[in-house]
Design a protein around this motif. Sequence first.
Motif, mmCIF file in Angstrom:
data_model
loop_
_atom_site.group_PDB
_atom_site.id
_atom_site.type_symbol
_atom_site.label_atom_id
_atom_site.label_comp_id
_atom_site.label_asym_id
_atom_site.label_seq_id
_atom_site.Cartn_x
_atom_site.Cartn_y
_atom_site.Cartn_z
ATOM 1 N N PHE A 117 -8.903 -4.775 -62.825
ATOM 2 C CA PHE A 117 -9.499 -3.844 -61.850
ATOM 3 C C PHE A 117 -10.538 -4.501 -60.959
ATOM 4 C CE2 PHE A 117 -12.499 -2.700 -65.400
ATOM 5 C CZ PHE A 117 -13.708 -2.929 -64.749
ATOM 6 N N LYS A 118 -11.137 -5.592 -61.416
ATOM 7 C CA LYS A 118 -12.130 -6.247 -60.563
ATOM 8 C C LYS A 118 -11.492 -6.901 -59.338
ATOM 9 C CE LYS A 118 -12.339 -10.771 -62.916
ATOM 10 N NZ LYS A 118 -13.215 -11.675 -63.698
ATOM 11 N N ARG A 119 -10.181 -7.102 -59.368
ATOM 12 C CA ARG A 119 -9.482 -7.690 -58.228
ATOM 13 C C ARG A 119 -9.218 -6.675 -57.116
ATOM 14 N NH1 ARG A 119 -4.371 -10.521 -61.358
ATOM 15 N NH2 ARG A 119 -5.498 -12.111 -62.557
ATOM 16 N N ILE A 120 -9.222 -5.401 -57.456
ATOM 17 C CA ILE A 120 -8.714 -4.382 -56.538
ATOM 18 C C ILE A 120 -9.449 -4.352 -55.197
ATOM 19 C CG2 ILE A 120 -8.414 -1.886 -56.213
ATOM 20 C CD1 ILE A 120 -7.639 -1.721 -59.188
ATOM 21 N N PRO A 121 -10.781 -4.349 -55.146
ATOM 22 C CA PRO A 121 -11.440 -4.304 -53.827
ATOM 23 C C PRO A 121 -11.027 -5.459 -52.911
ATOM 24 C CG PRO A 121 -13.016 -3.797 -55.559
ATOM 25 C CD PRO A 121 -11.773 -4.273 -56.250
ATOM 26 N N GLY A 122 -10.962 -6.656 -53.461
ATOM 27 C CA GLY A 122 -10.569 -7.803 -52.639
ATOM 28 C C GLY A 122 -9.130 -7.719 -52.189
ATOM 29 N N TYR A 123 -8.252 -7.252 -53.080
ATOM 30 C CA TYR A 123 -6.837 -7.158 -52.732
ATOM 31 C C TYR A 123 -6.581 -6.038 -51.729
ATOM 32 C CZ TYR A 123 -5.592 -10.546 -56.365
ATOM 33 O OH TYR A 123 -5.454 -11.679 -57.122
ATOM 34 N N ILE A 124 -7.391 -4.983 -51.757
ATOM 35 C CA ILE A 124 -7.292 -3.950 -50.721
ATOM 36 C C ILE A 124 -7.526 -4.581 -49.348
ATOM 37 C CG2 ILE A 124 -8.437 -1.926 -49.742
ATOM 38 C CD1 ILE A 124 -8.823 -0.895 -52.587
ATOM 39 N N ASN A 125 -8.583 -5.379 -49.250
ATOM 40 C CA ASN A 125 -8.879 -6.040 -47.969
ATOM 41 C C ASN A 125 -7.763 -6.999 -47.572
ATOM 42 O OD1 ASN A 125 -11.354 -4.744 -47.602
ATOM 43 N ND2 ASN A 125 -12.454 -6.282 -48.804
ATOM 44 N N ASP A 126 -7.204 -7.689 -48.561
ATOM 45 C CA ASP A 126 -6.137 -8.650 -48.267
ATOM 46 C C ASP A 126 -4.919 -7.964 -47.650
ATOM 47 O OD1 ASP A 126 -7.649 -10.747 -49.197
ATOM 48 O OD2 ASP A 126 -6.694 -10.806 -51.182
ATOM 49 N N VAL A 127 -4.456 -6.855 -48.263
ATOM 50 C CA VAL A 127 -3.238 -6.226 -47.738
ATOM 51 C C VAL A 127 -3.485 -5.523 -46.408
ATOM 52 C CG1 VAL A 127 -2.170 -5.984 -50.007
ATOM 53 C CG2 VAL A 127 -3.516 -4.080 -49.072
ATOM 54 N N LYS A 128 -4.717 -5.093 -46.179
ATOM 55 C CA LYS A 128 -5.039 -4.501 -44.877
ATOM 56 C C LYS A 128 -4.831 -5.511 -43.751
ATOM 57 C CE LYS A 128 -8.357 -0.851 -46.119
ATOM 58 N NZ LYS A 128 -9.778 -0.429 -46.034
ATOM 59 N N ASN A 129 -5.037 -6.795 -44.066
ATOM 60 C CA ASN A 129 -4.809 -7.837 -43.059
ATOM 61 C C ASN A 129 -3.340 -7.953 -42.665
ATOM 62 O OD1 ASN A 129 -7.530 -8.586 -42.959
ATOM 63 N ND2 ASN A 129 -7.311 -10.037 -44.643
ATOM 64 N N TYR A 130 -2.451 -7.359 -43.480
ATOM 65 C CA TYR A 130 -1.021 -7.367 -43.177
ATOM 66 C C TYR A 130 -0.550 -5.985 -42.720
ATOM 67 C CZ TYR A 130 -1.139 -11.856 -45.581
ATOM 68 O OH TYR A 130 -1.442 -13.143 -45.969
ATOM 69 N N ASN A 131 -1.493 -5.192 -42.199
ATOM 70 C CA ASN A 131 -1.194 -3.866 -41.635
ATOM 71 C C ASN A 131 -0.620 -2.898 -42.665
ATOM 72 O OD1 ASN A 131 -1.970 -4.608 -38.931
ATOM 73 N ND2 ASN A 131 -0.034 -5.742 -38.779
#
Length: 341
Positions: free
Chosen positions: A84-98
């Motif tokens: 779960f600690k990965r989730i905030p960063g991964y949210i930002n990552d996928v947003k970069n791919y629209n």
Amino acid sequence: MIKRRTFIKSGILTGIGLLASDFVSSKESGMFETAEKKVGIIGLDTSHSIAFTKLLNTAESNKYKGYKVTAAYPYGSRTIESSFKRIPGYINDVKNYNVEIVDSIEELLKKVDYVLLETNDGRLHLEQAIAVFKAGKRVFIDKPVAASLTDAILIYQAAADMNVPVFSASSLRYMTNIDKIIKENAIGKVLGATSFSPCTLESTHADMFWYGIHGIEALFTVMGPGCKTVTRIHTADTDLITGVWSDSRIGSFRGLRKGKTGYGGYVFGEKEIMTLGDYNGYNPLLDDIIAFFETGIAPVKPEETLEIFKFMEAADESKRRNGAPVSTDEVWEIANKKIKK
């Protein structure tokens, strides 16, 4: 509630009629055809979500037949810290791919046509998968299919009951020499094999279900189904799990938790001994996922995936019995008794 039918102990799901043909809709692939080919992700708590999104959303549209990740529901584990600690960063990552972030699986399913169920916590998969099945969406379920053999059986039973195609596989199924061994028959008949991989443990999951499943799936890819007894030697740093197949072949898995780790193994054939080769990345797995989305035909049969889970469950039971051999039929019967209750 899932309609629960009687299973047979052989490991072949005849009792629920779960055959490859059951995974194709009566309307064939046309039932799921869509011009937009929108893919949704459930679970942004694993690096797999980012890898698949990057491959699909940065490739030329014709490379993956126009499939794109368009929406994601982040959860995912809420209790396993490493996830779960990965989730905030991964949210930002996928947003970069629209990719649009949504607040629920229900909302996600209204926006997409196909699903990658990526939640790292296998305990959530049964509930999440059933929601997808009810929506009639073809779904790839990343490892592990479930956190227990019982839940894995129920997931495939529910998919068959609702006539929705599903499949699961590890990317280790696609190591570089496996096609030579299986499809090209480069070493003749496979007489035995040994594999190895990292094998970190997670207290919420049976030991092999969390990470050892990668190396075990590579083992089963070359050995095929039919393991009858499993013996496990366990120490803090290493696991050694040996299976005896019904035709007396032997396959083993070495789980690594100390020192240099990696993925590999050896396959013993009639004509030659060959390594499993190198890890081949996510592209071959994604190729199979897209083909599955297109056709509704699972490239890995549910029977084989459940054989892997029987092996892992028997390995845990062998550990509890201080390394005594455990029958895979026995753990299968125990799991089905739990389902009947």
